[in-house]
Design a protein around this motif. Structure first.
Motif, PDB file in Angstrom:
ATOM      1  N   SER A 373       0.814  -1.216   0.000  1.00  0.00           N
ATOM      2  CA  SER A 373       0.000   0.000   0.000  1.00  0.00           C
ATOM      3  C   SER A 373       0.847   1.266   0.000  1.00  0.00           C
ATOM      4  O   SER A 373       0.300   2.368  -0.069  1.00  0.00           O
ATOM      5  CB  SER A 373      -0.927   0.009   1.223  1.00  0.00           C
ATOM      6  N   ASP A 374       2.171   1.100   0.083  1.00  0.00           N
ATOM      7  CA  ASP A 374       3.032   2.285   0.065  1.00  0.00           C
ATOM      8  C   ASP A 374       4.364   1.940  -0.578  1.00  0.00           C
ATOM      9  O   ASP A 374       4.670   0.775  -0.838  1.00  0.00           O
ATOM     10  CB  ASP A 374       3.230   2.852   1.475  1.00  0.00           C
ATOM     11  N   GLU A 375       5.177   2.955  -0.769  1.00  0.00           N
ATOM     12  CA  GLU A 375       6.420   2.797  -1.517  1.00  0.00           C
ATOM     13  C   GLU A 375       7.603   2.376  -0.659  1.00  0.00           C
ATOM     14  O   GLU A 375       8.715   2.221  -1.176  1.00  0.00           O
ATOM     15  CB  GLU A 375       6.759   4.119  -2.214  1.00  0.00           C
TER      16      GLU A 375
END
Length: 532
Positions: A373-375
Motif C-alpha cells: 500500500s506504500d512505496e
C-alpha cells in the motif's frame, strides 16, 4: 687485453641486474603474500566447514531504545568521517560502517585485507554520531556492526564522497549504483523458499572481508560468508564503478538440508503503480516504482518483457528457461515527467541485469508480486531456480555479473522491436453518437518500437501480430496498427474475463511471416482486477 676487463664488467653488470631483479621480485612477492594469502577459497573452506556443523542462530543484544527507532531517527546514526575505513584518502573508495537499529539487530563481523594480512575491524560506539539521541554507550559495548556502505569518487579524486556506490545491510541484501544513479532495486546473495507456504528462510552474510585497493585500483573486492539453517555459501564480489557499475559474483553454495525452492541471483524491488496499473487515488506522481518490468533473455534466443503488477494477493509467474543468457528487473520508463518526484528521483533508479557465466542448465526464472500500500516496501522478487538443486553437502558453483544500468536499450537485441509501454484502462466502445462508453471490458494498449530491417536502406518490415491468451477471457478486440508518433506499432486489446477468481495470461509479439521480429510481451491480469 683492454677488452677482457670490459667483458668481465658487462658480465658482472648483467649478473647484478639479474640479482637485483630477483631481489625485487622476492620483496614484491613477500609484500604481496599476506594480501594474496586470503582469497575466495579461504571463504569456501569456511562455508564447507560451517555446512557440516549444526546451525547456530545469531542472538541480538540491541537495546530496546535502538530497536524501536523510526527510520528517520535511524538515519541520523552515522559513523564519524574520520573513523571510516580508508579515510586517509589514498584510494578512491571509502567504507562507512552501519550501526545496528530497528530490524537491523544482528551483528556481522567485518575484516580488512591489506598488505600486512587480515585484521578484524572492531566495533566501538565512540566511532558513531547518534544525532539527537544519547544512548548509554556502556550498553553498546561489543554490540557489532549491522553492515556497511561504500563511497566512491567516480573518477574525481578531489571529491571522495560524490557517490554512494554500494550498501550491504540486512540478511544477504545489497544495493549498488552507477554514476548519477539513485539506489533502487536490491540484489540478494541467496533466496530460500520465497513465497512458500512453510515460510521463507533468509540467509544472511555473517562475515565480510574487504580488500584494501591499491592506490590506482579502479575496482573493489569484497568476500562474504553466508549462513542460514539450511545453507552456507562463499561469495566474492568484484565491484567495478562506472556509468554502468558491474559486480562480478563468484559463488559456491552448500546445503545443510534439502530446500523446496533455491533462488539464485535473487533481487527485490518495488512497484506501487504505473501506466499498466494506474493509481486508484489522485496523486501528482503519475508513476511510482523502482522497476516496471521483468526482462528475460532465454537460452533459445527469445527475449521476453513482463510488466509488473501490484496485486491484492500474492501472484507468482514462472518462465521455464534453460541456460539463461540474461534476466533482471528493469526501469524502462526514464522520462522525469512520468514520475514528477524531485525527492525520490525514480527516473534515476537503475535496472539490475544478471549475466550468467557459462551454462546453468534447466530451470526457471520466477517472478513474485506481493501487495503493498506504500512505496517503503519491496513487493517484487525475481530469481532463477535450478531444476535440480544440489544435494546436501555438495557444492553448487554459479558465477554471474550484475549490471546496474540506466541504459536498458544496450541490454536488448538491437534488431528486435521492444515494448515501449503498456497502458491499461476501462474498455470502451464508440456509439453511433461518437461518444465512448464503458462496455465492461478491460482495455490494454501495448506500444512496440519498429523492428530494424536487415539492411539500413531496406523498407520497413511488414509485420503482423501473434497474440494468445490463457483462455480465461473473451477477446473483443485484437488489432495492430502503425503508431505515427513513435514510428512503431500499437497493439489494442479489449477483453472480458470469464472467471474473475482466476488470472488471465497473455502473450503478444510482432512477426514477419513466421519469424519473430520483436521481444515477446507477456502479461498477467490478476483476478482481483476483473471484479473480485
Amino acid at each position: 687485453m683492454t677488452d677482457f676487463p670490459l667483458l668481465v664488467s658487462r658480465k658482472r653488470l648483467r649478473a647484478s641486474r639479474v640479482l637485483l631483479s630477483a631481489l625485487a621480485l622476492t620483496v614484491g612477492l613477500l609484500a604481496a603474500a599476506p594480501a594474496s594469502a586470503f582469497d575466495f577459497f579461504d571463504v569456501t573452506r569456511r562455508a564447507k566447514a560451517l555446512a557440516n556443523e549444526k546451525y547456530k542462530a545469531p542472538s541480538s543484544a540491541l537495546p530496546k531504545e535502538l530497536r524501536e527507532l523510526k527510520y528517520a531517527d535511524y538515519q541520523q546514526i552515522r559513523i564519524k568521517p574520520d573513523r571510516q575505513l580508508w579515510a586517509d584518502g589514498r584510494t578512491t573508495f571509502q567504507v562507512a560502517f552501519l550501526h545496528q537499529g530497528m530490524a537491523f539487530d544482528l551483528p556481522i563481523k567485518i575484516n580488512e585485507i591489506d598488505a600486512e594480512g587480515v585484521r578484524e575491524i572492531k566495533y566501538d560506539p565512540d566511532d558513531f554520531d547518534f544525532g539527537t539521541r544519547k544512548p548509554d554507550l556502556k550498553q553498546l559495548k561489543n554490540l557489532g556492526f549491522a553492515g556497511f556502505r561504500v563511497f566512491h569518487s567516480f573518477g574525481d579524486r578531489a571529491n571522495k564522497r560524490d557517490g554512494e556506490l554500494a550498501s550491504f545491510l540486512g540478511a544477504s541484501y545489497f544495493r549498488v549504483a552507477g554514476k548519477g544513479q539513485v539506489f533502487g532495486v536490491s540484489a540478494r546473495g541467496l533466496a530460500i523458499d520465497t513465497a512458500v507456504a512453510s515460510g521463507e528462510e533468509f540467509p544472511r552474510f555473517r562475515e565480510f572481508w574487504i580488500a584494501r585497493p591499491a592506490n590506482n585500483d579502479k575496482h573493489l573486492v569484497i568476500y562474504a560468508l553466508l549462513d542460514s539453517p539450511r545453507a552456507t555459501g562463499a561469495y566474492r564480489f568484484t565491484i567495478n564503478p562506472d556509468e554502468d557499475t558491474t559486480v562480478q559474483v563468484r559463488s559456491r553454495v552448500y546445503l545443510r538440508a534439502p530446500v523446496g525452492k533455491l533462488g539464485i541471483a535473487a533481487m527485490s524491488s518495488m512497484y506501487l503503480y504505473g501506466s499498466a496499473q494506474p493509481s486508484s487515488a489522485a496523486n501528482f506522481r503519475p508513476e511510482l516504482h523502482n522497476s516496471d518490468g521483468l526482462g528475460i533473455r532465454a537460452g533459445n534466443g527469445e527475449w521476453l518483457w513482463r510488466p509488473l503488477n501490484n496485486p491484492r494477493r500474492l501472484a507468482s509467474s514462472s518462465f521455464a528457461v534453460e541456460n539463461p543468457r540474461g534476466f533482471g528487473l528493469q526501469q524502462r520508463s526514464r522520462d522525469f515527467r512520468l514520475y514528477e518526484d524531485l525527492d525520490e528521483r525514480y527516473d534515476l533508479r537503475p535496472s539490475l541485469w544478471v549475466e550468467p557465466e557459462g551454462d546453468w542448465g534447466k530451470g526457471r526464472v520466477e517472478l513474485l508480486e506481493l501487495p503493498t500500500s506504500d512505496e517503503t516496501n519491496d513487493n517484487i522478487a525475481a530469481f532463477w531456480v535450478p531444476e535440480s538443486p544440489p544435494k546436501p553437502g555438495a557444492a553448487l558453483d554459479l558465477n554471474y555479473t550484475l549490471r546496474w544500468t540506466r541504459n536498458e536499450t544496450a541490454l536488448a537485441d538491437a534488431k528486435l522491436a521492444r515494448v515501449l509501454q503498456t497502458r491499461r484502462s476501462t474498455g470502451e466502445t464508440r456509439g453511433a453518437d461518437q461518444i465512448r462508453r464503458p462496455d465492461g471490458s478491460i482495455a490494454l494498449m501495448v506500444d512496440f518500437s519498429a523492428p530494424v530491417p536487415a539492411k539500413p536502406k531496406d523498407p520497413p518490415l511488414p509485420v503482423s501480430l501473434n497474440f494468445s491468451t490463457s483462455g480465461n477471457a473473451d477477446v473483443l478486440e485484437n488489432s495492430l496498427r502503425r503508431n505515427p508518433v513513435t514510428g512503431g506499432w500499437r497493439v489494442s486489446l479489449r477483453l472480458k474475463v470469464k472467471d474473475p477468481a482466476k488470472p488471465v495470461e497473455m502473450r503478444a509479439a510482432l512477426v514477419n511471416g513466421q519469424n519473430p521480429v520483436s521481444e515477446t510481451w507477456s502479461y498477467q491480469l490478476p483476478g482481483y482486477e476483473t471484479g473480485e
